[in-house]
Design a protein around this motif. Structure first.
Motif, PDB file in Angstrom:
ATOM      1  N   ASP A   1       0.794  -1.227   0.000  1.00  0.00           N
ATOM      2  CA  ASP A   1       0.000   0.000   0.000  1.00  0.00           C
ATOM      3  C   ASP A   1       0.830   1.282   0.000  1.00  0.00           C
ATOM      4  OD1 ASP A   1      -2.411  -1.445  -0.023  1.00  0.00           O
ATOM      5  OD2 ASP A   1      -2.328  -1.679   2.155  1.00  0.00           O
ATOM      6  N   GLN A   2       2.063   1.200  -0.468  1.00  0.00           N
ATOM      7  CA  GLN A   2       2.915   2.379  -0.582  1.00  0.00           C
ATOM      8  C   GLN A   2       3.627   2.353  -1.930  1.00  0.00           C
ATOM      9  OE1 GLN A   2       5.208   3.927   2.777  1.00  0.00           O
ATOM     10  NE2 GLN A   2       4.763   2.010   3.823  1.00  0.00           N
ATOM     11  N   ARG A   3       4.205   3.472  -2.275  1.00  0.00           N
ATOM     12  CA  ARG A   3       5.077   3.571  -3.447  1.00  0.00           C
ATOM     13  C   ARG A   3       6.515   3.558  -2.933  1.00  0.00           C
ATOM     14  NH1 ARG A   3       2.694   2.627  -8.221  1.00  0.00           N
ATOM     15  NH2 ARG A   3       0.727   3.692  -8.382  1.00  0.00           N
ATOM     16  N   TRP A   4       7.377   2.807  -3.607  1.00  0.00           N
ATOM     17  CA  TRP A   4       8.756   2.638  -3.170  1.00  0.00           C
ATOM     18  C   TRP A   4       9.734   3.109  -4.235  1.00  0.00           C
ATOM     19  CZ3 TRP A   4      10.104   0.430   1.622  1.00  0.00           C
ATOM     20  CH2 TRP A   4       9.001   0.036   2.391  1.00  0.00           C
ATOM     21  N   ALA A   5      10.872   3.599  -3.785  1.00  0.00           N
ATOM     22  CA  ALA A   5      11.950   4.054  -4.655  1.00  0.00           C
ATOM     23  C   ALA A   5      13.213   3.261  -4.320  1.00  0.00           C
ATOM     24  CB  ALA A   5      12.196   5.549  -4.439  1.00  0.00           C
ATOM     25  N   HIS A   6      14.232   3.441  -5.150  1.00  0.00           N
ATOM     26  CA  HIS A   6      15.524   2.813  -4.911  1.00  0.00           C
ATOM     27  C   HIS A   6      16.543   3.879  -4.538  1.00  0.00           C
ATOM     28  CE1 HIS A   6      13.683  -0.125  -7.792  1.00  0.00           C
ATOM     29  NE2 HIS A   6      13.985  -0.886  -6.752  1.00  0.00           N
ATOM     30  N   LEU A   7      17.262   3.633  -3.462  1.00  0.00           N
ATOM     31  CA  LEU A   7      18.352   4.494  -3.029  1.00  0.00           C
ATOM     32  C   LEU A   7      19.642   3.838  -3.504  1.00  0.00           C
ATOM     33  CD1 LEU A   7      18.884   7.047  -1.182  1.00  0.00           C
ATOM     34  CD2 LEU A   7      19.352   5.394   0.641  1.00  0.00           C
ATOM     35  N   MET A   8      20.407   4.544  -4.344  1.00  0.00           N
ATOM     36  CA  MET A   8      21.649   4.031  -4.906  1.00  0.00           C
ATOM     37  C   MET A   8      22.721   5.101  -4.730  1.00  0.00           C
ATOM     38  SD  MET A   8      19.973   2.560  -8.429  1.00  0.00           S
ATOM     39  CE  MET A   8      18.821   3.935  -8.588  1.00  0.00           C
ATOM     40  N   ALA A   9      23.991   4.736  -4.943  1.00  0.00           N
ATOM     41  CA  ALA A   9      25.064   5.714  -4.776  1.00  0.00           C
ATOM     42  C   ALA A   9      26.261   5.348  -5.629  1.00  0.00           C
ATOM     43  CB  ALA A   9      25.470   5.810  -3.309  1.00  0.00           C
TER      44      ALA A   9
ATOM     45  N   VAL B   1      23.038  -2.978  -6.342  1.00  0.00           N
ATOM     46  CA  VAL B   1      22.967  -2.783  -4.898  1.00  0.00           C
ATOM     47  C   VAL B   1      22.117  -1.547  -4.611  1.00  0.00           C
ATOM     48  CG1 VAL B   1      25.144  -3.938  -4.464  1.00  0.00           C
ATOM     49  CG2 VAL B   1      25.146  -1.485  -4.851  1.00  0.00           C
ATOM     50  N   HIS B   2      21.257  -1.650  -3.600  1.00  0.00           N
ATOM     51  CA  HIS B   2      20.369  -0.534  -3.287  1.00  0.00           C
ATOM     52  C   HIS B   2      19.650  -0.785  -1.967  1.00  0.00           C
ATOM     53  CE1 HIS B   2      17.543  -3.420  -5.060  1.00  0.00           C
ATOM     54  NE2 HIS B   2      16.599  -2.790  -4.372  1.00  0.00           N
ATOM     55  N   TYR B   3      18.948   0.230  -1.529  1.00  0.00           N
ATOM     56  CA  TYR B   3      17.980   0.125  -0.444  1.00  0.00           C
ATOM     57  C   TYR B   3      16.636   0.541  -1.034  1.00  0.00           C
ATOM     58  CZ  TYR B   3      21.618  -0.038   3.190  1.00  0.00           C
ATOM     59  OH  TYR B   3      22.680  -0.387   3.982  1.00  0.00           O
ATOM     60  N   ASP B   4      15.572  -0.121  -0.635  1.00  0.00           N
ATOM     61  CA  ASP B   4      14.225   0.314  -0.992  1.00  0.00           C
ATOM     62  C   ASP B   4      13.777   1.348   0.033  1.00  0.00           C
ATOM     63  OD1 ASP B   4      14.032  -1.421  -3.167  1.00  0.00           O
ATOM     64  OD2 ASP B   4      13.214  -3.034  -1.939  1.00  0.00           O
ATOM     65  N   VAL B   5      13.164   2.419  -0.442  1.00  0.00           N
ATOM     66  CA  VAL B   5      12.667   3.457   0.468  1.00  0.00           C
ATOM     67  C   VAL B   5      11.243   3.842   0.075  1.00  0.00           C
ATOM     68  CG1 VAL B   5      14.930   4.390   1.050  1.00  0.00           C
ATOM     69  CG2 VAL B   5      13.723   5.316  -0.889  1.00  0.00           C
ATOM     70  N   PRO B   6      10.347   3.984   1.065  1.00  0.00           N
ATOM     71  CA  PRO B   6       8.991   4.429   0.755  1.00  0.00           C
ATOM     72  C   PRO B   6       8.999   5.910   0.368  1.00  0.00           C
ATOM     73  CG  PRO B   6       9.275   4.244   3.114  1.00  0.00           C
ATOM     74  CD  PRO B   6      10.546   3.744   2.496  1.00  0.00           C
TER      75      PRO B   6
END
Length: 93
Positions: free
Chosen positions: A14-22, A49-54
């Motif tokens: 029930d959320q939208r998620w993005a990818h945090l990359m660097a 490689v990444h983290y998922d973030v809402p």
């Protein structure tokens, strides 16, 4: 060196998620820590490689200096960021 966060377009729980990359893993982990994301959420995948973030956390990442990138308007940059994230993948975790 830069941390990036893409559009929050992936629906899940029930959320939208993005990818945090660097550009580098130390930068990626440092930003995740600033956002309160536990290291166990790190995704070391062949796809990058990444983290998922809402979505709300995406906005906080931007406020902390992450560069927002769009899958719609920043296609060349996004492909480069994803290629770099793939290059950082380690089969050993």
């Amino acid at each position: 060196m830069t941390v990036y966060v893409d559009d929050a377009v992936h629906p899940w729980r029930d959320q939208r998620w993005a990818h945090l990359m660097a550009d580098t893993l130390p930068e990626l982990h440092a930003m995740a820590a600033q956002l309160g994301i536990p290291r166990r959420a790190f995704q070391n995948k062949r796809s990058g490689v990444h983290y998922d973030v809402p979505a709300p956390l995406r906005e906080r990442a931007i406020a902390l200096g992450a560069r927002p990138i769009s899958r719609h308007t920043d296609r060349i940059l996004l492909k480069s960021v994803i290629a770099n994230a793939r290059a950082q993948y380690s089969a050993n975790g």
